[in-house]
Enzyme design. Sequence first.
Site, short mmCIF file in Angstrom:
data_model
loop_
_atom_site.label_atom_id
_atom_site.label_comp_id
_atom_site.label_asym_id
_atom_site.label_seq_id
_atom_site.Cartn_x
_atom_site.Cartn_y
_atom_site.Cartn_z
N HIS A 87 14.01 77.86 42.30
CA HIS A 87 13.99 79.00 43.22
C HIS A 87 14.04 78.52 44.65
CE1 HIS A 87 12.98 82.99 41.26
NE2 HIS A 87 13.21 82.18 40.24
N GLY B 237 22.24 83.77 38.34
CA GLY B 237 21.43 83.77 39.54
C GLY B 237 20.90 85.13 39.96
N GLU B 238 20.08 85.09 41.01
CA GLU B 238 19.51 86.29 41.61
C GLU B 238 19.79 86.27 43.11
OE1 GLU B 238 17.05 83.98 40.41
OE2 GLU B 238 17.01 84.65 38.33
N GLY C 210 21.55 90.09 28.26
CA GLY C 210 22.23 91.22 27.64
C GLY C 210 23.39 90.74 26.81
N ALA D 204 26.41 88.79 28.57
CA ALA D 204 26.05 87.42 28.95
C ALA D 204 25.82 86.55 27.72
CB ALA D 204 24.80 87.43 29.83
#
Length: 318
Positions: free
Chosen positions: A38, A105-106, A173, A176
């Site tokens: 992160h 990623g975020e 999901g 993915a």
Amino acid sequence: MTEYGYFLSCEEFSPAELIDQARRAQQAGFTRLAISDHFHPWNDAQGNSAFVWSVIGALSQAVSLPVTTLVTCPTVRLHPAVTAQAAATSSVLLDGRFALGVGTGEALNEHVHGDAWPSFEVRAEMLEEAVEVMRKLFTGEPVSHSGRHYTVDNARLYTAPDQQPPVYVSAFGPKAAELAGRIGDGFVTMTPDADLVGAFREAGGQGKKVVGGVKVCWSSNREAAVDVVHRLWPTELLPGELAQLLPTPAHFEQASQLVTRDMVADAVTCGDDAEQHVETARAYARAGFDEVYVGQIGPDQEVFFDAYRELVLPALNR
């Protein structure tokens, strides 16, 4: 047989604390380590965010356990060529005991250069191309690449691993999971969802590893443990795509106001009921997971490792 490892949270603990936890994990009988990547923590209460590749270098000198990133994003914040170099060096330092867990990623971590945050479909395309680039570079041969998202110009990894590190693809999901089955050497997901594992298998994941992780809070005082989780990790219970879309810890703190203490008490394994901790981990084994990484939330690391060494891991390994 399912293996049980320890999950190192770069968001919650300092580098020195992570190294200490890794040593304690090895002594307690965990057989592997996973580590998050992160740029920001999920909220200010967590309070940390070390550069994962530096920590992995330190881990290679502190313990003999294999290490897996759960997960890193090789598409925006770091170019895949740079991620490949970091992963290759990590694999060399760990004498091949390294696996590269990757994901789309975020925004929380990837927006820091000011780039627009792409849709999932675009991020999936970027990840597929990034994995292709990294695998080429892992060979140690010169690489030039001109693709839709990335350009590599006469790049070569001179410190290359003897064997390419496996690339595990994260998915939450079915779309993915299909991508993971098609391009990954393994599959990463954080819930013991047998249907999602089945989707991965059907998309090309037969014979490939399935890897997961779960956070718990061992404590003799269950109510206090619930309070710790509610303060530090309410983000675990945010619904839908919020975790991928919110850009700052402040936004996650605002969204986390929707997560009640009762929701945490119902969803997260807290307290010192060893059988409950065993059952939490076994749910992943029943869903077809090959590796499960357990992370302890909060400061009571010593009691956690004592309890897992004496009570939980022996039961799981019977």
